[in-house]
Write a protein that holds these residues in place. Sequence first.
Motif, PDB file in Angstrom:
ATOM      1  N   CYS A 114      54.221  39.971  40.255  1.00  0.00           N
ATOM      2  CA  CYS A 114      54.516  41.152  41.070  1.00  0.00           C
ATOM      3  C   CYS A 114      53.770  41.224  42.397  1.00  0.00           C
ATOM      4  N   GLY A 115      52.712  40.475  42.570  1.00  0.00           N
ATOM      5  CA  GLY A 115      51.999  40.496  43.837  1.00  0.00           C
ATOM      6  C   GLY A 115      50.926  41.562  43.958  1.00  0.00           C
ATOM      7  N   MET A 116      50.713  42.360  42.908  1.00  0.00           N
ATOM      8  CA  MET A 116      49.660  43.387  42.905  1.00  0.00           C
ATOM      9  C   MET A 116      48.633  43.053  41.827  1.00  0.00           C
ATOM     10  N   SER A 117      47.361  43.231  42.151  1.00  0.00           N
ATOM     11  CA  SER A 117      46.281  42.974  41.196  1.00  0.00           C
ATOM     12  C   SER A 117      45.220  44.062  41.320  1.00  0.00           C
ATOM     13  N   LEU A 118      44.402  44.171  40.300  1.00  0.00           N
ATOM     14  CA  LEU A 118      43.247  45.062  40.332  1.00  0.00           C
ATOM     15  C   LEU A 118      41.996  44.204  40.349  1.00  0.00           C
ATOM     16  N   LYS A 119      41.080  44.509  41.246  1.00  0.00           N
ATOM     17  CA  LYS A 119      39.810  43.797  41.322  1.00  0.00           C
ATOM     18  C   LYS A 119      38.731  44.775  40.892  1.00  0.00           C
ATOM     19  N   PHE A 120      37.855  44.326  39.990  1.00  0.00           N
ATOM     20  CA  PHE A 120      36.785  45.192  39.495  1.00  0.00           C
ATOM     21  C   PHE A 120      35.571  44.349  39.148  1.00  0.00           C
ATOM     22  N   LYS A 121      34.461  45.009  38.877  1.00  0.00           N
ATOM     23  CA  LYS A 121      33.216  44.319  38.562  1.00  0.00           C
ATOM     24  C   LYS A 121      32.809  44.595  37.121  1.00  0.00           C
ATOM     25  N   ALA A 122      32.176  43.593  36.520  1.00  0.00           N
ATOM     26  CA  ALA A 122      31.625  43.702  35.177  1.00  0.00           C
ATOM     27  C   ALA A 122      30.418  42.783  35.091  1.00  0.00           C
ATOM     28  N   ALA A 123      29.580  43.002  34.099  1.00  0.00           N
ATOM     29  CA  ALA A 123      28.370  42.192  33.946  1.00  0.00           C
ATOM     30  C   ALA A 123      28.703  40.726  33.677  1.00  0.00           C
ATOM     31  N   ASP A 124      29.753  40.492  32.889  1.00  0.00           N
ATOM     32  CA  ASP A 124      30.150  39.128  32.550  1.00  0.00           C
ATOM     33  C   ASP A 124      31.585  39.129  32.043  1.00  0.00           C
ATOM     34  N   ALA A 125      32.080  37.955  31.704  1.00  0.00           N
ATOM     35  CA  ALA A 125      33.470  37.829  31.266  1.00  0.00           C
ATOM     36  C   ALA A 125      33.731  38.605  29.979  1.00  0.00           C
ATOM     37  N   ALA A 126      32.789  38.603  29.057  1.00  0.00           N
ATOM     38  CA  ALA A 126      32.983  39.318  27.791  1.00  0.00           C
ATOM     39  C   ALA A 126      33.135  40.817  28.033  1.00  0.00           C
ATOM     40  N   GLU A 127      32.312  41.369  28.928  1.00  0.00           N
ATOM     41  CA  GLU A 127      32.424  42.796  29.237  1.00  0.00           C
ATOM     42  C   GLU A 127      33.754  43.092  29.926  1.00  0.00           C
ATOM     43  N   ALA A 128      34.176  42.231  30.828  1.00  0.00           N
ATOM     44  CA  ALA A 128      35.450  42.424  31.527  1.00  0.00           C
ATOM     45  C   ALA A 128      36.608  42.390  30.538  1.00  0.00           C
ATOM     46  N   GLN A 129      36.609  41.413  29.634  1.00  0.00           N
ATOM     47  CA  GLN A 129      37.671  41.305  28.644  1.00  0.00           C
ATOM     48  C   GLN A 129      37.696  42.520  27.722  1.00  0.00           C
ATOM     49  N   ALA A 130      36.528  42.984  27.293  1.00  0.00           N
ATOM     50  CA  ALA A 130      36.458  44.143  26.409  1.00  0.00           C
ATOM     51  C   ALA A 130      36.955  45.397  27.119  1.00  0.00           C
ATOM     52  N   PHE A 131      36.560  45.560  28.387  1.00  0.00           N
ATOM     53  CA  PHE A 131      37.002  46.727  29.144  1.00  0.00           C
ATOM     54  C   PHE A 131      38.519  46.734  29.290  1.00  0.00           C
ATOM     55  N   VAL A 132      39.088  45.598  29.655  1.00  0.00           N
ATOM     56  CA  VAL A 132      40.538  45.513  29.824  1.00  0.00           C
ATOM     57  C   VAL A 132      41.234  45.776  28.489  1.00  0.00           C
ATOM     58  N   ALA A 133      40.736  45.204  27.407  1.00  0.00           N
ATOM     59  CA  ALA A 133      41.348  45.403  26.088  1.00  0.00           C
ATOM     60  C   ALA A 133      41.306  46.868  25.660  1.00  0.00           C
ATOM     61  N   ASP A 134      40.217  47.557  26.004  1.00  0.00           N
ATOM     62  CA  ASP A 134      40.067  48.966  25.628  1.00  0.00           C
ATOM     63  C   ASP A 134      40.832  49.905  26.546  1.00  0.00           C
ATOM     64  N   THR A 135      41.095  49.495  27.780  1.00  0.00           N
ATOM     65  CA  THR A 135      41.638  50.383  28.801  1.00  0.00           C
ATOM     66  C   THR A 135      43.132  50.199  29.043  1.00  0.00           C
ATOM     67  N   VAL A 136      43.563  48.973  29.140  1.00  0.00           N
ATOM     68  CA  VAL A 136      44.961  48.669  29.467  1.00  0.00           C
ATOM     69  C   VAL A 136      45.717  48.432  28.163  1.00  0.00           C
ATOM     70  N   THR A 137      46.749  49.231  27.924  1.00  0.00           N
ATOM     71  CA  THR A 137      47.476  49.160  26.657  1.00  0.00           C
ATOM     72  C   THR A 137      48.975  48.989  26.884  1.00  0.00           C
ATOM     73  N   GLY A 138      49.697  48.843  25.802  1.00  0.00           N
ATOM     74  CA  GLY A 138      51.155  48.789  25.843  1.00  0.00           C
ATOM     75  C   GLY A 138      51.691  47.614  26.635  1.00  0.00           C
ATOM     76  N   ASP A 139      52.812  47.871  27.325  1.00  0.00           N
ATOM     77  CA  ASP A 139      53.469  46.820  28.102  1.00  0.00           C
ATOM     78  C   ASP A 139      52.579  46.283  29.210  1.00  0.00           C
TER      79      ASP A 139
END
Length: 91
Positions: free
Chosen positions: A49-74
């Motif tokens: 789609c050409g759109m992305s979200l850029k954000f900061k996290a302490a490390d990859a594990a924290e980023a993955q956990a945040f996305v898993a907890d925050t972004v749901t559904g489709d």
Amino acid sequence: MGGSQAVGEQSFVLAFDSTHAAMAAQAAFKAAGASFALIPTPREISAGCGMSLKFKAADAAEAQAFVADTVTGDAAKCATLYEAAGYTKLS
């Protein structure tokens, strides 16, 4: 993940296959109080789609956990997480 940023945080990019998914994830990030920027998807990342979200996290594990907890559904099904330095695919 919210307001202030700690020293040593890394940048991550969440790319999407659809604009609808990007907009849903943007709303989820806002609802969670996360600091992020809506950016054009970098050329190095081939996402639909050409759109992305850029954000900061302490490390990859924290980023993955945040996305898993925050972004749901489709939106979660259409999202791909990358480290911003070198655009290494994480999920």
